[in-house]
Design an enzyme around this catalytic site. Structure first.
Site, PDB file in Angstrom:
ATOM      1  N   ILE A  36       0.829  -1.211   0.000  1.00 33.30           N
ATOM      2  CA  ILE A  36       0.000   0.000   0.000  1.00 33.30           C
ATOM      3  C   ILE A  36       0.868   1.269   0.000  1.00 33.30           C
ATOM      4  CG2 ILE A  36      -1.653   1.320   1.394  1.00 33.30           C
ATOM      5  CD1 ILE A  36      -2.844  -1.429   2.295  1.00 33.30           C
TER       6      ILE A  36
ATOM      7  N   ASP B 245      12.965   3.460  10.620  1.00 36.18           N
ATOM      8  CA  ASP B 245      12.234   2.462  11.410  1.00 36.18           C
ATOM      9  C   ASP B 245      11.259   3.268  12.257  1.00 36.18           C
ATOM     10  OD1 ASP B 245      11.279   0.793  13.430  1.00 36.18           O
ATOM     11  OD2 ASP B 245      13.123  -0.374  13.511  1.00 36.18           O
TER      12      ASP B 245
ATOM     13  N   TYR C  59      -2.585  -7.039  16.977  1.00 33.56           N
ATOM     14  CA  TYR C  59      -2.702  -6.235  15.751  1.00 33.56           C
ATOM     15  C   TYR C  59      -3.969  -5.378  15.822  1.00 33.56           C
ATOM     16  CZ  TYR C  59      -3.313  -5.153  10.768  1.00 33.56           C
ATOM     17  OH  TYR C  59      -3.492  -4.496   9.568  1.00 33.56           O
TER      18      TYR C  59
ATOM     19  N   ILE D 241      -6.756  -6.205   1.264  1.00 28.76           N
ATOM     20  CA  ILE D 241      -6.073  -5.586   0.119  1.00 28.76           C
ATOM     21  C   ILE D 241      -4.922  -6.521  -0.245  1.00 28.76           C
ATOM     22  CG2 ILE D 241      -4.814  -3.554  -0.687  1.00 28.76           C
ATOM     23  CD1 ILE D 241      -7.746  -2.905   0.122  1.00 28.76           C
TER      24      ILE D 241
ATOM     25  N   PRO E 140       1.904  -8.050  -0.263  1.00 26.26           N
ATOM     26  CA  PRO E 140       2.757  -9.075   0.347  1.00 26.26           C
ATOM     27  C   PRO E 140       2.412  -9.386   1.801  1.00 26.26           C
ATOM     28  CG  PRO E 140       4.069  -7.552  -0.956  1.00 26.26           C
ATOM     29  CD  PRO E 140       2.692  -6.986  -0.918  1.00 26.26           C
TER      30      PRO E 140
HETATM   31  P1  NAD Z   1       3.235  -4.926   3.410  1.00 29.31           P
HETATM   32  O1  NAD Z   1       3.692  -5.965   4.368  1.00 29.31           O
HETATM   33  O2  NAD Z   1       3.045  -5.285   1.999  1.00 29.31           O
HETATM   34  O3  NAD Z   1       4.211  -3.648   3.499  1.00 29.31           O
HETATM   35  C1  NAD Z   1       4.549  -3.105   4.734  1.00 29.31           C
HETATM   36  C2  NAD Z   1       5.807  -2.272   4.606  1.00 29.31           C
HETATM   37  O4  NAD Z   1       6.123  -1.754   5.906  1.00 29.31           O
HETATM   38  C3  NAD Z   1       7.027  -3.097   4.153  1.00 29.31           C
HETATM   39  O5  NAD Z   1       7.701  -2.431   3.118  1.00 29.31           O
HETATM   40  C4  NAD Z   1       7.877  -3.204   5.412  1.00 29.31           C
HETATM   41  O6  NAD Z   1       9.275  -3.279   5.163  1.00 29.31           O
HETATM   42  C5  NAD Z   1       7.510  -1.903   6.140  1.00 29.31           C
HETATM   43  N1  NAD Z   1       7.800  -1.964   7.579  1.00 29.31           N
HETATM   44  C6  NAD Z   1       7.602  -2.996   8.437  1.00 29.31           C
HETATM   45  N2  NAD Z   1       8.045  -2.661   9.658  1.00 29.31           N
HETATM   46  C7  NAD Z   1       8.511  -1.397   9.584  1.00 29.31           C
HETATM   47  C8  NAD Z   1       9.105  -0.497  10.504  1.00 29.31           C
HETATM   48  N3  NAD Z   1       9.341  -0.840  11.780  1.00 29.31           N
HETATM   49  N4  NAD Z   1       9.447   0.752  10.075  1.00 29.31           N
HETATM   50  C9  NAD Z   1       9.242   1.105   8.793  1.00 29.31           C
HETATM   51  N5  NAD Z   1       8.720   0.294   7.861  1.00 29.31           N
HETATM   52  C10 NAD Z   1       8.360  -0.943   8.267  1.00 29.31           C
HETATM   53  O7  NAD Z   1       1.861  -4.369   4.049  1.00 29.31           O
HETATM   54  P2  NAD Z   1       0.633  -3.578   3.353  1.00 29.31           P
HETATM   55  O8  NAD Z   1      -0.429  -4.557   3.085  1.00 29.31           O
HETATM   56  O9  NAD Z   1       1.123  -2.694   2.293  1.00 29.31           O
HETATM   57  O10 NAD Z   1       0.136  -2.752   4.621  1.00 29.31           O
HETATM   58  C11 NAD Z   1       0.413  -1.373   4.793  1.00 29.31           C
HETATM   59  C12 NAD Z   1      -0.402  -0.874   5.969  1.00 29.31           C
HETATM   60  O11 NAD Z   1      -1.794  -1.116   5.723  1.00 29.31           O
HETATM   61  C13 NAD Z   1      -0.085  -1.588   7.283  1.00 29.31           C
HETATM   62  O12 NAD Z   1      -0.124  -0.668   8.348  1.00 29.31           O
HETATM   63  C14 NAD Z   1      -1.211  -2.592   7.422  1.00 29.31           C
HETATM   64  O13 NAD Z   1      -1.471  -2.948   8.753  1.00 29.31           O
HETATM   65  C15 NAD Z   1      -2.351  -1.799   6.810  1.00 29.31           C
HETATM   66  N6  NAD Z   1      -3.438  -2.665   6.354  1.00 29.31           N
HETATM   67  C16 NAD Z   1      -3.274  -3.509   5.309  1.00 29.31           C
HETATM   68  C17 NAD Z   1      -4.328  -4.334   4.911  1.00 29.31           C
HETATM   69  C18 NAD Z   1      -4.216  -5.303   3.771  1.00 29.31           C
HETATM   70  O14 NAD Z   1      -5.193  -6.040   3.541  1.00 29.31           O
HETATM   71  N7  NAD Z   1      -3.121  -5.365   3.046  1.00 29.31           N
HETATM   72  C19 NAD Z   1      -5.546  -4.263   5.595  1.00 29.31           C
HETATM   73  C20 NAD Z   1      -5.667  -3.395   6.667  1.00 29.31           C
HETATM   74  C21 NAD Z   1      -4.613  -2.579   7.025  1.00 29.31           C
END
Ligand code: NAD
Length: 268
Positions: free
Chosen positions: A17, A59, A157, A192, A195
């Protein structure tokens, strides 16, 4: 060009995202500071976007990282207009133990909160300081549908995302009270396809089966795309949302519109 000349910082922008938001912001005219703990993915993403976009290691759970990156942003670009607190983990990744309220360890509870909720708190704190002198600022916090309902198998979470939802409203009200023209809103995605789902879906045939099972519970019967979330972020970042602060916007294919045990007429 709805974000022309805006300076935007996005956390967790190496993939999923965050990456989609950075790409769409750039297309809409913003200059993006992509940040992540994955240096190789982040650097690659920023170089694909090209100048003036850039990558900075951040981070989100480390306050000194925030100070350094905000300082860099102000020094290099003169201001910060948009912050997207996107980085997050589910705690369902490999290596984590059970996450139900009975068996979850305190150590893992803290680890998940350190990134998901402390990370957002720190981002808001340092962005407010950076944004308050400027005409405007928009903070977009990525919560989740899990911040709105209980998730027994991912309870840390869910609690961490509930904290994001609530803190966003405090930030929104605080900023207005101080006379800062900073808006803060939360996005609540669900299902969504990024990865983040890899550890839950598996691979090959098993992945297909799990995807089918998962999507059968979504009213729209399909997963969302990272761009579905990015469109909402563009709106909240832009002047189109200039009267919008403290809201929660769900992007979930209709999941939260549903309720179990709903009334139904018997066949006559
Ligand atoms: P993703 O795992 O594809 O990407 C997450 C990114 O965050 C990665 O690039 C990772 O390296 C980075 N990351 C992890 N720990 C970190 C840290 N300590 N500091 C900085 N960067 C860090 O996840 P996504 O699906 O793109 O999710 C993005 C956000 O959306 C998250 O907060 C997730 O909880 C939220 N979300 C996603 C979904 C979904 O269905 N994909 C649903 C609800 C909420």
């Amino acid at each position: 060009m709805r974000l022309q000349n805006r300076i935007a910082l996005i956390t967790g922008a190496g993939k999923g995202i965050g990456l989609a938001i950075a790409k769409m912001f750039a297309k809409e005219g913003a200059t993006c500071i992509l940040t992540d703990i994955d240096e190789s993915l982040g650097t690659l993403a920023a170089s694909e976007l090209g100048t003036p976009h850039c990558f900075q290691y951040l981070d989100v759970s480390i306050e000194s990282d925030w100070k350094r990156v905000i300082e860099y942003t102000l020094k290099s670009f003169g201001r910060l207009d948009i912050l997207v607190n996107n980085a997050g983990i589910t705690g369902l990744e490999k290596g984590f133990g059970p996450q139900d309220p009975e068996h979850l360890s305190l150590e893992e509870w803290r680890k998940i909160h350190a990134i998901n909720s402390d990370g957002v708190f720190l981002g808001c704190k340092h962005a407010i300081s950076a944004m308050k002198q400027r005409r405007s600022g928009s903070i977009i916090n990525i919560s989740s549908r899990s911040g709105l309902v209980g998730i027994p198998e991912a309870s840390a979470y869910a609690a961490s995302k509930a904290a994001v939802r609530n803190h966003t409203k405090s930030v929104a009200l605080y900023a207005q009270k101080q006379g800062y023209k900073i808006r803060a809103n939360s996005l609540h995605p669900a299902t969504i396809l990024t990865p983040l789902w890899d550890s839950m879906l598996g691979t090959g045939k098993e992945r297909e089966k799990n995807l089918q099972e998962l999507t059968s519970h979504i009213p729209m019967k399909k997963m969302g795309t990272p761009e579905d979330v990015a469109f909402a972020a563009v709106y909240l970042a832009s002047d189109e949302a200039k009267y919008v602060t403290g809201i929660e916007l769900t992007i979930d294919g209709g999941i939260l519109a549903a309720a179990g045990a709903s009334p139904k007429k018997m066949k006559e």
